[in-house]
Design a protein around this motif. Structure first.
Motif, PDB file in Angstrom:
ATOM      1  N   THR A  28       0.836  -1.200   0.000  1.00 52.65           N
ATOM      2  CA  THR A  28       0.000   0.000   0.000  1.00 52.65           C
ATOM      3  C   THR A  28       0.876   1.258   0.000  1.00 52.65           C
ATOM      4  OG1 THR A  28      -0.171  -0.082   2.412  1.00 52.65           O
ATOM      5  CG2 THR A  28      -1.925  -1.146   1.163  1.00 52.65           C
ATOM      6  N   THR A  43      -0.506   5.483   6.771  1.00 53.52           N
ATOM      7  CA  THR A  43      -0.325   4.135   6.237  1.00 53.52           C
ATOM      8  C   THR A  43      -1.677   3.433   6.169  1.00 53.52           C
ATOM      9  OG1 THR A  43       0.037   3.173   8.422  1.00 53.52           O
ATOM     10  CG2 THR A  43       1.983   3.970   7.242  1.00 53.52           C
ATOM     11  N   LEU A  44      -1.719   2.358   5.434  1.00 51.04           N
ATOM     12  CA  LEU A  44      -2.936   1.558   5.282  1.00 51.04           C
ATOM     13  C   LEU A  44      -2.621   0.106   5.600  1.00 51.04           C
ATOM     14  CD1 LEU A  44      -4.050   3.017   1.846  1.00 51.04           C
ATOM     15  CD2 LEU A  44      -5.272   3.303   4.004  1.00 51.04           C
ATOM     16  N   PRO A  45      -3.668  -0.680   5.911  1.00 52.95           N
ATOM     17  CA  PRO A  45      -3.442  -2.117   6.074  1.00 52.95           C
ATOM     18  C   PRO A  45      -3.064  -2.734   4.729  1.00 52.95           C
ATOM     19  CG  PRO A  45      -5.791  -1.622   6.152  1.00 52.95           C
ATOM     20  CD  PRO A  45      -5.068  -0.306   6.098  1.00 52.95           C
ATOM     21  N   VAL A  48      -6.698  -3.234   1.518  1.00 60.38           N
ATOM     22  CA  VAL A  48      -7.569  -2.072   1.677  1.00 60.38           C
ATOM     23  C   VAL A  48      -9.025  -2.471   1.457  1.00 60.38           C
ATOM     24  CG1 VAL A  48      -5.783  -0.412   1.035  1.00 60.38           C
ATOM     25  CG2 VAL A  48      -7.268  -1.328  -0.718  1.00 60.38           C
ATOM     26  N   ASN A  49      -9.918  -1.695   2.069  1.00 63.16           N
ATOM     27  CA  ASN A  49     -11.350  -1.956   1.915  1.00 63.16           C
ATOM     28  C   ASN A  49     -12.050  -0.665   1.481  1.00 63.16           C
ATOM     29  OD1 ASN A  49     -11.935  -0.357   4.231  1.00 63.16           O
ATOM     30  ND2 ASN A  49     -11.510  -2.098   5.561  1.00 63.16           N
ATOM     31  N   GLY A  51     -13.825   1.412   3.096  1.00 67.68           N
ATOM     32  CA  GLY A  51     -13.618   2.506   4.046  1.00 67.68           C
ATOM     33  C   GLY A  51     -12.295   3.210   3.819  1.00 67.68           C
ATOM     34  N   ASP A  52     -11.267   2.451   3.448  1.00 74.77           N
ATOM     35  CA  ASP A  52      -9.962   3.047   3.146  1.00 74.77           C
ATOM     36  C   ASP A  52     -10.046   3.917   1.896  1.00 74.77           C
ATOM     37  OD1 ASP A  52      -8.757   1.634   5.305  1.00 74.77           O
ATOM     38  OD2 ASP A  52      -8.562  -0.132   4.018  1.00 74.77           O
ATOM     39  N   GLU A  54     -12.771   5.397   0.800  1.00 81.60           N
ATOM     40  CA  GLU A  54     -13.555   6.578   1.181  1.00 81.60           C
ATOM     41  C   GLU A  54     -12.677   7.588   1.921  1.00 81.60           C
ATOM     42  OE1 GLU A  54     -17.363   7.835   3.920  1.00 81.60           O
ATOM     43  OE2 GLU A  54     -17.198   5.771   3.247  1.00 81.60           O
ATOM     44  N   PHE A  55     -11.841   7.114   2.850  1.00 81.71           N
ATOM     45  CA  PHE A  55     -10.942   8.016   3.570  1.00 81.71           C
ATOM     46  C   PHE A  55      -9.997   8.726   2.605  1.00 81.71           C
ATOM     47  CE2 PHE A  55      -6.826   8.977   5.376  1.00 81.71           C
ATOM     48  CZ  PHE A  55      -7.187   9.845   6.389  1.00 81.71           C
ATOM     49  N   ALA A  56      -9.415   7.992   1.666  1.00 86.30           N
ATOM     50  CA  ALA A  56      -8.486   8.591   0.701  1.00 86.30           C
ATOM     51  C   ALA A  56      -9.185   9.660  -0.133  1.00 86.30           C
ATOM     52  CB  ALA A  56      -7.892   7.503  -0.198  1.00 86.30           C
TER      53      ALA A  56
END
Length: 95
Positions: A28, A43-45, A48-49, A51-52, A54-56
């Protein structure tokens, strides 16, 4: 945002501050803000899903709004009062 305790960081930005986006082929991406002797990296897991994503998107949207406001202040020749103008707080959903 979940309830409970929260940490807060106020990061004064000046001409020496920097922003960096680092994409990678096999992991990521990283998004880093550096100011003075402080470095903040988002950082991200590994997986990604939605929600990730949407946050970006919200990060990009709010960053663009921040740039527009800074440009407006610069062009007006007036210093900022440090108080919000009543525009979006950054809370809420991405379009």
């Amino acid at each position: 945002m979940a309830g409970g305790r929260m940490s807060a960081l106020s990061l004064p930005i000046d001409a020496g501050a920097s922003v960096e986006f680092k994409p990678f082929r096999a992991r990521t991406p990283l998004f880093t803000i550096a100011a003075g002797r402080v470095l903040v990296t988002l950082t991200l897991p590994e997986r990604v899903n939605a929600g990730d994503v949407e946050f970006a998107r919200r990060l990009a949207e709010r960053s663009a709004a921040f740039a527009v406001e800074v440009e407006r202040l610069y062009r007006s020749g007036r210093p900022s009062s440090g108080r919000p103008s009543g525009r979006s707080s950054g809370k809420g959903r991405a379009a």
